[in-house]
Enzyme design. Structure first.
Site, PDB file in Angstrom:
ATOM      1  N   GLN A 178      -8.021  -2.231  -0.764  1.00 42.42           N
ATOM      2  CA  GLN A 178      -8.950  -3.359  -0.828  1.00 42.42           C
ATOM      3  C   GLN A 178      -9.965  -3.272   0.305  1.00 42.42           C
ATOM      4  OE1 GLN A 178      -7.641  -7.707  -0.579  1.00 42.42           O
ATOM      5  NE2 GLN A 178      -7.764  -7.317  -2.799  1.00 42.42           N
ATOM      6  N   HIS A 237     -11.309  -5.728   8.882  1.00 42.91           N
ATOM      7  CA  HIS A 237     -12.022  -5.513   7.624  1.00 42.91           C
ATOM      8  C   HIS A 237     -13.307  -4.716   7.847  1.00 42.91           C
ATOM      9  CE1 HIS A 237      -9.453  -8.985   6.724  1.00 42.91           C
ATOM     10  NE2 HIS A 237      -9.565  -8.671   5.453  1.00 42.91           N
ATOM     11  N   GLU A 293       0.808  -1.215   0.000  1.00 42.81           N
ATOM     12  CA  GLU A 293       0.000   0.000   0.000  1.00 42.81           C
ATOM     13  C   GLU A 293       0.843   1.267   0.000  1.00 42.81           C
ATOM     14  OE1 GLU A 293      -2.660  -3.266   1.302  1.00 42.81           O
ATOM     15  OE2 GLU A 293      -0.615  -2.648   1.861  1.00 42.81           O
TER      16      GLU A 293
END
Length: 667
Positions: free
Chosen positions: A428, A473, A406
């Site tokens: 993502q 997430h 990243e």
């Protein structure tokens, strides 16, 4: 022309170099040496605040710069004064930069070599050493996309090769075969830490093998070796684009900066490298071979000293900067002339995820060099299938799968912006931006303020809970970025807003964090224009009008508030969907609170340090006399977001919002 006669401590091979080139190499090394000697005097006199010396390393900066074409970018570091002087940057501007004067390159906002200049194709460093390596990747990618057959040279020290950015940048450059010269100045020490405590391989150049990169070791004190070898490699890269790792063996003759000194360096080591001084040895060589005489030497030195003194007078005579708050605030962002585009096309009911995809696709069509980068965004279409089919329409150059790095990809996006190319980077999951946090908050956010270079980058941030994805997430981490001046933060709650705001984000020449709640992707539908259109940043949406209370929210929490009102039709409330958090529509907030007298702010993020706290403070400061009750904040628990659905439901504030709303109404 090959001369073997020499009594210096360095052997020079000058085959193919004429006398004019040799003297140019000498002058270009002498100039930064004489400037440094003057700066050390000024430092002792208190006329400059700090100095990072490159004495003894001039051959690297000069040799590399002379091997480059003037329209090719160089990304130097503290000890590369020779890059700036060889590129003929006016000395008075350098001196003004070091004194914090307005005619420097950063208007007094940054010091030393922390600046860039498009005029001279130089991009300076920040104190976090690693990011410029990935920025070089982005500049080189632009060269490749535009078929310009150019080389980008970037410098770092042996200490910087321990940073993750170094490894990410080499990996990306290798995978994408980018035309970058990675120039490592191995000068013996990272501040006081010797190389044997910095890395455990014999040569830094050996690391190239692990990335499939060609590498070379060069005597960094031998000016002709640097110039000849780098010239040949640069020409080779122009014809056959690829990265090359260069390790320049040299030594730092002075401290990391002057205050740190060199007491930690053994004297015999200092003596050995002192005997290999690149300037004095080359000067002796030129004299010995009748390429330079004493008269010429004096004339050259006198001309440089005169130039230094003349330009110092200009810099010293310049008035100190007079602080201007308006100018400071105006320079945080590049001015953006928003162009409202209203679609006259028919509407179609689509999902939130489709609105994002449509907006991206139409922006790719509008901006024919826009690049999308991210993990799995090409063939796979992204984990949420937002870029599905893009590869076939726009090709691999513009829809780029990235390695899992990243930091380097954010930096590459910055490099693309330096060359005038827009980019969209997909995280993502928004959680993973932590692996690229440094370049977002220290590079993208600060570059326009520091030296007027915008970061034309959109970072897409799939975020949010309610999908049982656990602590890594499910975060909604917008508060990390609303705190950082120089970033714009967008967080839509509806497909219509998402499509129009994303188009605006891509048009905006400033860095934008664009948050997309995963829980809304396929659960929310709305009539959305099929054509391209834009929406203005900083304009909240009034979803409902009422008299009793103001509800302020954004993202998925907006839908929780709407559901609560649906279940309580007797509550008369304004509901404000902020849509953008930076810039923030305070005008709409204040007008509503002044009307209703009560305000409740609902956010999905945990409470402390979130945007709700700032909004509450703003209301208290600007609307206090209109309030009939304290401003209420409702947010998630002060824990990481859990995985199990029952724990996640307890964590999120959705279920407690109704009770808090009614309690405030009854206050």
């Amino acid at each position: 022309m090959k001369v073997t006669k020499t009594s210096s401590n360095i052997t020079y091979d000058i085959e193919g170099l004429d006398a004019e080139t040799l003297l140019s190499l000498y002058r270009n090394m002498l100039k930064p040496r004489l400037i440094e000697e003057k700066m050390l005097i000024l430092l002792r006199q208190g006329k400059i605040s700090k100095w990072f010396s490159g004495i003894g390393q001039e051959a690297i900066s000069v040799g590399v710069t002379m091997a480059m074409q003037k329209d090719e970018y160089i990304l130097p570091m503290h000890r590369n004064l020779g890059v700036f002087t060889t590129r003929e940057v006016p000395l008075y501007r350098l001196f003004a930069q070091w004194q914090g004067k307005a005619s420097g390159f950063t208007k007094g906002r940054d010091r030393s070599f922390h600046f860039g200049t498009q005029q001279y194709k130089i991009v300076g460093m920040i104190s976090h050493l690693g990011p410029q390596l990935g920025v070089a990747d982005g500049i080189a990618l632009a060269s490749k996309l535009k078929n310009k057959n150019q080389v980008t040279a970037v410098f770092t020290g042996e200490g910087g090769t321990s940073e993750g950015d170094f490894h990410e940048a080499l990996n990306v450059a290798s995978v994408w075969q980018l035309p970058v010269l990675f120039c490592v100045e191995n000068n013996g020490y990272g501040l006081s830490t010797p190389t044997n405590e910095q890395y455990n391989c014999e040569h830094i150049a050996d690391r190239g093998k692990g990335y499939g990169i060609e590498s070379h070791i060069i005597d960094g004190n031998n000016i002709t070796e640097v110039y000849i070898k780098v010239s040949a490699l640069a020409e080779s890269i122009r014809k056959n684009p690829r990265p090359i790792l260069l390790e320049f063996k040299t030594f730092r003759m002075r401290g990391h900066e002057e205050a740190s000194g060199t007491k930690y360096v053994p004297q015999e080591l200092m003596d050995m490298w002192s005997a290999k001084d690149p300037l004095l040895n080359f000067q002796a060589f030129l004299k010995e071979n009748d390429l330079l005489n004493d008269v010429d030497e004096v004339e050259i030195k006198e001309a440089i000293v005169h130039e230094i003194n003349e330009h110092l007078e200009v810099a010293f005579a310049e008035e100190n900067i007079i602080p201007d708050k308006t100018e400071e605030l105006n320079d945080v962002f590049k001015p953006f002339d928003y162009q409202e585009i209203i679609s006259e096309n028919v509407f179609e009911e689509i999902r939130f995820v489709d609105a994002i995809s449509e907006s991206l696709k139409q922006s790719m069509e509008k901006h024919d060099d826009l690049v999308i980068m991210g993990q799995d965004v090409a063939d796979y279409g992204g984990v949420f299938k937002i870029t599905d089919g893009f590869l076939e329409q726009f090709g691999k150059d513009r829809v780029r799968n990235t390695p899992i790095c990243e930091s380097a990809i954010v930096e590459a996006a910055m490099g693309l912006s330096i060359t005038g190319i827009k980019s969209v980077v997909e995280m993502q999951f928004a959680d993973f931006v932590s692996s690229g946090f440094n370049p977002v908050v220290n590079y993208l956010a600060k570059t326009h303020y520091r030296w007027n270079q915008n970061a034309d980058v959109v970072i897409r941030m799939p975020c949010g809970g309610g999908v049982a994805a656990g602590p890594f997430h499910s975060q909604t981490n917008e508060a990390w970025f609303t705190k950082t001046p120089g970033l714009k933060v967008v967080y839509p709650a509806f497909p219509y807003d998402a499509k129009g705001l994303l188009a605006t984000a891509i048009n905006d020449p400033n860095p934008v964090l664009f948050f997309e709640h995963k829980g809304l992707y396929r659960s929310i539908r709305q009539d959305v224009p099929k054509d391209y259109y834009t929406l203005h940043f900083g304009k909240a949406s009034m979803l409902k009008n009422g008299e009793d209370i103001t509800i302020i929210s954004y993202g998925a929490a907006v839908h929780w508030a709407l559901e609560t009102l649906k279940n309580n039709p007797d509550i008369s409330a304004d509901i404000i969907d902020l849509r953008t958090l930076q810039p923030l529509d305070t005008e709409t907030i204040y007008a509503s609170v002044k009307k209703t007298g009560k305000a409740i702010i609902l956010q999905e993020d945990s409470l402390f340090g979130g945007i709700a706290s700032d909004i509450s403070a703003l209301i208290m400061e600007h609307c206090f006399k209109y309030l009939d009750a304290p401003v209420k904040r409702v947010a998630s628990m002060e824990t990481p977001i859990p995985f199990a659905s029952q724990l996640e439901q307890q964590y999120l504030p959705k279920n407690e919002f109704e009770a808090e709303l009614k309690a405030l109404l009854a206050y």
